[in-house]
Design a protein around this motif. Structure first.
Motif, mmCIF file in Angstrom:
data_model
loop_
_atom_site.group_PDB
_atom_site.id
_atom_site.type_symbol
_atom_site.label_atom_id
_atom_site.label_comp_id
_atom_site.label_asym_id
_atom_site.label_seq_id
_atom_site.Cartn_x
_atom_site.Cartn_y
_atom_site.Cartn_z
ATOM 1 N N THR A 171 0.990 -1.197 -0.048
ATOM 2 C CA THR A 171 0.024 -0.052 0.006
ATOM 3 C C THR A 171 1.006 1.158 -0.059
ATOM 4 O O THR A 171 0.586 2.205 -0.675
ATOM 5 C CB THR A 171 -0.796 -0.154 1.096
ATOM 6 N N LEU A 172 2.059 1.252 0.781
ATOM 7 C CA LEU A 172 2.531 2.544 0.988
ATOM 8 C C LEU A 172 3.759 2.578 -0.348
ATOM 9 O O LEU A 172 4.067 3.804 -0.840
ATOM 10 C CB LEU A 172 3.733 2.274 2.255
ATOM 11 N N PHE A 173 4.148 1.526 -0.857
ATOM 12 C CA PHE A 173 5.301 1.619 -1.659
ATOM 13 C C PHE A 173 5.200 1.179 -3.043
ATOM 14 O O PHE A 173 6.145 1.248 -3.989
ATOM 15 C CB PHE A 173 6.486 0.896 -1.303
ATOM 16 N N THR A 174 3.964 0.639 -3.616
ATOM 17 C CA THR A 174 3.577 0.282 -4.886
ATOM 18 C C THR A 174 2.309 0.939 -5.383
ATOM 19 O O THR A 174 1.948 0.369 -6.563
ATOM 20 C CB THR A 174 3.475 -1.287 -4.923
ATOM 21 N N LEU A 196 13.101 1.219 -1.649
ATOM 22 C CA LEU A 196 12.119 0.279 -1.162
ATOM 23 C C LEU A 196 11.281 0.141 -2.312
ATOM 24 O O LEU A 196 10.567 -1.096 -2.455
ATOM 25 C CB LEU A 196 11.700 0.822 0.024
ATOM 26 N N LYS A 197 10.616 0.882 -3.226
ATOM 27 C CA LYS A 197 9.809 0.556 -4.187
ATOM 28 C C LYS A 197 10.432 -0.234 -5.152
ATOM 29 O O LYS A 197 9.599 -1.244 -5.670
ATOM 30 C CB LYS A 197 9.586 1.998 -4.878
ATOM 31 N N ALA A 198 11.783 -0.239 -5.585
ATOM 32 C CA ALA A 198 12.283 -1.093 -6.438
ATOM 33 C C ALA A 198 12.428 -2.725 -5.877
ATOM 34 O O ALA A 198 12.039 -3.366 -6.765
ATOM 35 C CB ALA A 198 13.865 -0.744 -6.838
ATOM 36 N N GLY A 199 12.424 -2.795 -4.630
ATOM 37 C CA GLY A 199 12.702 -3.961 -4.171
ATOM 38 C C GLY A 199 10.968 -4.859 -4.150
ATOM 39 O O GLY A 199 10.844 -5.905 -4.093
ATOM 40 N N LEU A 200 10.050 -3.968 -4.121
ATOM 41 C CA LEU A 200 8.820 -4.505 -3.931
ATOM 42 C C LEU A 200 8.108 -4.676 -5.277
ATOM 43 O O LEU A 200 6.747 -5.192 -5.565
ATOM 44 C CB LEU A 200 7.941 -3.644 -3.131
ATOM 45 N N ALA A 201 8.680 -3.983 -6.235
ATOM 46 C CA ALA A 201 8.336 -4.079 -7.757
ATOM 47 C C ALA A 201 8.087 -5.491 -8.142
ATOM 48 O O ALA A 201 8.942 -6.340 -7.903
ATOM 49 C CB ALA A 201 9.232 -3.382 -8.797
#
Length: 204
Positions: A171-174, A196-201
């Motif tokens: 919810t926060l990073f994607t 962080l966003k790249a890790g959750l992509a």
């Protein structure tokens, strides 16, 4: 006198909001979707869990749901189910269920679990096979299998046919929240947020 009337009105509204905070009551025995023309025992049977019987354990954390989306007969019945499978060393990241509490039954292995209440107090426990743990409705919670060799399996029951899941990392990073806003909120820099966003992509 006016203040008493206002208080009574606000109290009544609060009670109404509490009454409708979960699945609404239905005025029939059950709800049949418009695309279903024949109702028999099959309508009230969900076979989606059969795939788990005898199957090899998953390589990553996996949730198999029996909610209204997968099992339409649950519509209006205020109940749903999920099987949680934890490979060694995996976690179910912090998340919430906005429409229901969660009652977790650990059927195999060990789990570290916890939730945070609205005063930011953390409640944690280490569960063993056969234990139950309740996560109160709407509160942030998590589960973690600390064993680096053994798997864990749990069954969760919900008091809603559609409990909903809000994953905090996703919810926060994607979802496209501006990097600067997140950096300021977490008191860090934009580069850290982007990492962080790249890790959750999603992986290609």
């Amino acid at each position: 006198m006016a203040s008493q009337k206002l208080f009574s009105l606000l109290f009544s509204l609060a009670i109404i909001q509490m009454a409708f905070a979960s699945d609404p009551d239905i005025t029939s025995d059950f709800i049949v979707p418009s695309n279903v023309t024949q109702v028999d025992g099959n309508f009230f049977t969900f076979t989606g869990m059969r795939a788990l019987v005898g199957a090899p354990p998953p390589e990553t954390f996996k949730v198999t749901k029996a909610s209204m989306a997968e099992f339409p007969a649950l519509n209006g019945q205020s109940v749903s189910y999920a099987v949680l499978q934890f490979p060694a060393g995996t976690t179910n990241p912090p998340h919430t269920h906005p429409r229901s509490a969660e009652l977790l039954f650990l059927v195999k292995g060990s789990l570290n679990v916890g939730f945070v209440d609205t005063t930011n107090k953390l409640f944690v426990q280490t569960l063993q096979t056969g234990d139950l743990f309740v996560f109160p409705k709407g509160l942030v919670h998590f589960q973690y299998n600390p064993d680096e060799k053994a798997t864990a399996t749990a069954i969760s029951a919900f008091g809603s046919a559609n409990a909903g899941t809000v994953s905090l990392p996703n919810t926060l990073f994607t979802t496209g929240i501006d990097d600067t806003i997140l950096a300021k909120a977490f008191k860090t820099d934009v580069a850290t947020i982007q990492a962080l966003k790249a890790g959750l992509a999603p992986k290609p």
